[in-house]
Design an enzyme around this catalytic site. Structure first.
Site, short mmCIF file in Angstrom:
data_model
loop_
_atom_site.label_atom_id
_atom_site.label_comp_id
_atom_site.label_asym_id
_atom_site.label_seq_id
_atom_site.Cartn_x
_atom_site.Cartn_y
_atom_site.Cartn_z
N SER A 139 38.34 37.97 32.64
CA SER A 139 38.55 38.85 31.48
C SER A 139 39.90 39.54 31.47
CB SER A 139 37.42 39.87 31.36
OG SER A 139 37.31 40.63 32.54
N HIS A 174 41.06 44.87 32.60
CA HIS A 174 41.27 44.62 31.18
C HIS A 174 42.59 45.22 30.70
CE1 HIS A 174 36.65 44.10 30.46
NE2 HIS A 174 37.17 43.15 31.22
#
Length: 184
Positions: A112, A163
């Site tokens: 991610s 992230h």
């Protein structure tokens, strides 16, 4: 093509993970190459890369590969394979550095951070395009903001450091690497 190759590689590594142990056990994930700050500080820098291809369960791999497919095909179209590969690798590095800085002793795995980097690159391309890229910026920003809000509120188990680190690296290098078409 690169997007599909990255998905295939992630899925192959996931099946390898399933054969070696429990994908929900942090100790097993670290043993298999998960990102763990103390080990990186001790010289195991390669964990920044290996962790980006490991996943903690079926839902984790499924959601990440769906997102990679959705964003990857557009980044590959806008940047080309070589530049997308550079952005992906640099987003992995940015993500890993952020995890080591902000979540030093939390085992971390998943693609991610790199995927957020691709969303950052899409946003950067939209900004470089100016007015014609406004929709691209709005759509990317909406997805980014929604995921960050969910990460800080509902899904508190995700690595927000990964992230954000990936997003910043992807946006910065995406901005540098995007070539605005001459016919605009």
């Amino acid at each position: 093509m690169l997007t599909r190759l990255l998905i295939a590689l992630n899925v192959l590594v996931f099946f390898w993970e399933l054969s070696t142990g429990d994908t929900s056990d942090g100790n097993v994930l670290v043993r298999d190459g998960g990102l763990y700050g103390p080990y990186v500080a001790a010289g195991q820098w390669w964990r920044i890369f290996s962790a980006a291809f490991l996943h903690a369960g079926w839902l984790h791999i499924a959601t990440n590969m769906f997102a990679l497919y959705q964003v990857g095909k557009f980044v590959e179209l806008l940047y080309g394979r070589a530049r997308m590969a550079i952005i992906y690798v640099l987003a992995i590095i940015g993500s890993g550095i952020a995890v080591c800085w902000f979540n030093y002793d939390a085992p971390t795995v998943g693609a991610s951070g790199a995927i957020f980097g691709l969303f950052g690159a899409l946003t950067a391309a939209g900004l470089r395009l100016g007015k014609p890229g406004r929709d691209l910026v709005q759509q990317s920003a909406g997805i980014i903001i929604l995921n960050l809000v969910l990460g800080f509120t509902v899904f508190r188990f995700v690595s927000n450091a990964a992230h954000i680190g990936g997003l910043i690296a992807g946006a910065a290098f995406g901005f540098l690497l995007y070539r605005v078409p001459q016919h605009l």
